[in-house]
Design an enzyme around this catalytic site. Structure first.
Site, short mmCIF file in Angstrom:
data_model
loop_
_atom_site.label_atom_id
_atom_site.label_comp_id
_atom_site.label_asym_id
_atom_site.label_seq_id
_atom_site.Cartn_x
_atom_site.Cartn_y
_atom_site.Cartn_z
N THR A 1 0.84 -1.21 0.00
CA THR A 1 0.00 0.00 0.00
C THR A 1 0.87 1.25 0.00
OG1 THR A 1 -1.85 1.15 1.07
CG2 THR A 1 -0.23 0.15 2.53
N HIS A 2 0.31 2.32 -0.54
CA HIS A 2 0.93 3.64 -0.46
C HIS A 2 0.07 4.55 0.40
CE1 HIS A 2 3.00 1.93 -3.89
NE2 HIS A 2 3.87 2.91 -3.85
N HIS B 1 -13.80 -3.78 9.84
CA HIS B 1 -13.76 -4.70 8.71
C HIS B 1 -12.36 -5.31 8.55
CE1 HIS B 1 -12.66 -0.65 7.83
NE2 HIS B 1 -12.33 -0.86 6.57
N LYS C 1 -11.00 0.70 17.43
CA LYS C 1 -11.40 0.45 16.04
C LYS C 1 -10.91 -0.90 15.54
CE LYS C 1 -11.01 1.89 11.25
NZ LYS C 1 -10.21 2.56 10.25
N TYR D 1 -12.92 7.56 5.43
CA TYR D 1 -14.33 7.78 5.75
C TYR D 1 -14.65 7.53 7.24
CZ TYR D 1 -14.80 7.55 0.66
OH TYR D 1 -14.68 7.77 -0.69
N GLY E 1 -2.69 5.76 6.13
CA GLY E 1 -3.67 5.33 7.13
C GLY E 1 -3.78 3.81 7.17
N LYS E 2 -3.85 3.20 5.98
CA LYS E 2 -3.94 1.74 5.94
C LYS E 2 -2.64 1.09 6.39
CE LYS E 2 -5.48 0.43 1.86
NZ LYS E 2 -6.32 -0.17 0.81
N ASP F 1 -7.66 -4.44 0.09
CA ASP F 1 -8.51 -3.57 -0.71
C ASP F 1 -9.80 -3.39 0.07
OD1 ASP F 1 -8.45 -2.12 -3.38
OD2 ASP F 1 -10.48 -2.92 -3.31
N SER F 2 -10.20 -2.15 0.23
CA SER F 2 -11.31 -1.89 1.15
C SER F 2 -12.10 -0.69 0.69
CB SER F 2 -10.75 -1.65 2.55
OG SER F 2 -9.67 -0.75 2.50
P1 IMP Z 1 -7.97 1.14 -1.66
O1 IMP Z 1 -8.34 -0.12 -0.94
O2 IMP Z 1 -6.51 1.46 -1.55
O3 IMP Z 1 -8.49 1.15 -3.06
O4 IMP Z 1 -8.65 2.36 -0.90
C1 IMP Z 1 -9.67 2.20 -0.01
C2 IMP Z 1 -10.26 3.54 0.39
O5 IMP Z 1 -11.43 3.24 1.17
C3 IMP Z 1 -9.35 4.36 1.30
O6 IMP Z 1 -8.58 5.28 0.60
C4 IMP Z 1 -10.35 5.05 2.21
O7 IMP Z 1 -10.84 6.21 1.60
C5 IMP Z 1 -11.48 4.04 2.30
N1 IMP Z 1 -11.30 3.16 3.49
C6 IMP Z 1 -10.92 1.85 3.52
N2 IMP Z 1 -10.83 1.40 4.77
C7 IMP Z 1 -11.13 2.44 5.56
C8 IMP Z 1 -11.19 2.59 6.97
O8 IMP Z 1 -10.90 1.69 7.78
N3 IMP Z 1 -11.57 3.81 7.40
C9 IMP Z 1 -11.88 4.84 6.57
N4 IMP Z 1 -11.82 4.75 5.25
C10 IMP Z 1 -11.45 3.56 4.74
#
Ligand code: IMP
Length: 210
Positions: free
Chosen positions: A13-14, A194, A182, A161, A17-18, A74-75
């Site tokens: 990931t880049h 999640h 969380k 979010y 937060g994740k 991916d979320s």
């Molecule tokens: P991706 O999985 O990198 O395509 O990005 C997922 C996007 O979903 C993130 O950039 C957030 O905007 C949102 N997201 C995923 N998980 C969370 C979380 O735990 N909290 C808040 N936003 C989330």
């Protein structure tokens, strides 16, 4: 039989937060981590139509580029009244540092559709996790948490979010919860998010506590 992860994993990931959450989840298992960003690896295009496919694309690309097992998430936030959007497009809606604008978009669309009550504003977060090894082996897990898209956003903890999402059974949004609340794992936490729910399945199959 699932394959176990033993020493080093590259987190595909880049997203800071994740990355922080994924490192916190892995911490008790004594696995060293590097991130795709720290290694200067490119972000593959997420061309899949599901969370699981996009997690696999990221993990497989990172494992083959680094020659090391890779871990991808991916979320996104799925809003029922918006026909599942932003869903797999959550990152695109948010964009870098545009979290408030993404929340505002959701609010504007919900109001256009007349969704005012908590029942009309049902939403859930989904996380698909994938571990991929350079020889092509993969392990996949998914987790979900249900709740409500609130307005106005509340709290400045977490990312994305989080300030918009109040999980069922709680008065506070994810943005108002600390990391332990969380996504803390049992026994200290309750594996609420999640990502934590998917990770508990992954840990049982592929990790050993240090
Ligand atoms: P991706 O999985 O990198 O395509 O990005 C997922 C996007 O979903 C993130 O950039 C957030 O905007 C949102 N997201 C995923 N998980 C969370 C979380 O735990 N909290 C808040 N936003 C989330």
């Amino acid at each position: 039989m699932s394959r176990r992860l033993t020493s080093l994993v590259v987190i595909a990931t880049h997203n800071p937060g994740k990355l922080k959450e994924m490192r916190e989840l892995l911490a008790p298992y004594g696995i060293a981590t590097q991130s795709a960003g720290e290694l200067g690896l490119p972000e593959p295009e997420e061309t899949g139509k599901t969370f699981a496919t996009n997690a696999r694309i990221k993990a497989v690309a990172t494992a083959s580029a680094s020659g090391t097992p890779a871990f991808a998430d991916d979320s996104g936030l799925v809003v029922d009244a918006l026909d599942g959007e932003p869903g797999i497009h959550s990152a695109r809606w948010a964009g870098p540092d545009k979290d408030f604008r993404a929340a505002m978009n959701i609010q504007t669309l919900l109001i256009e559709r007349g969704a005012k009550t908590p029942e009309q504003r049902r939403a859930h977060f989904v996380a698909a996790l994938c571990l991929a090894w350079p020889d092509g082996h993969i392990e996949e897990f998914e987790g979900r948490v249900d709740g409500v898209a609130v307005w106005p956003p509340r709290g400045d903890k977490g990312f994305g979010y989080d300030p918009l999402f109040r999980p069922d059974g709680f008065d506070r949004t994810f943005g108002e919860m600390n990391a332990l609340e969380k996504h803390g794992l049992p026994p200290q936490g309750q594996g609420l998010s999640h990502r934590a729910r998917a990770f508990i399945k992954l840990a049982e199959a592929c990790l050993t506590r240090a």
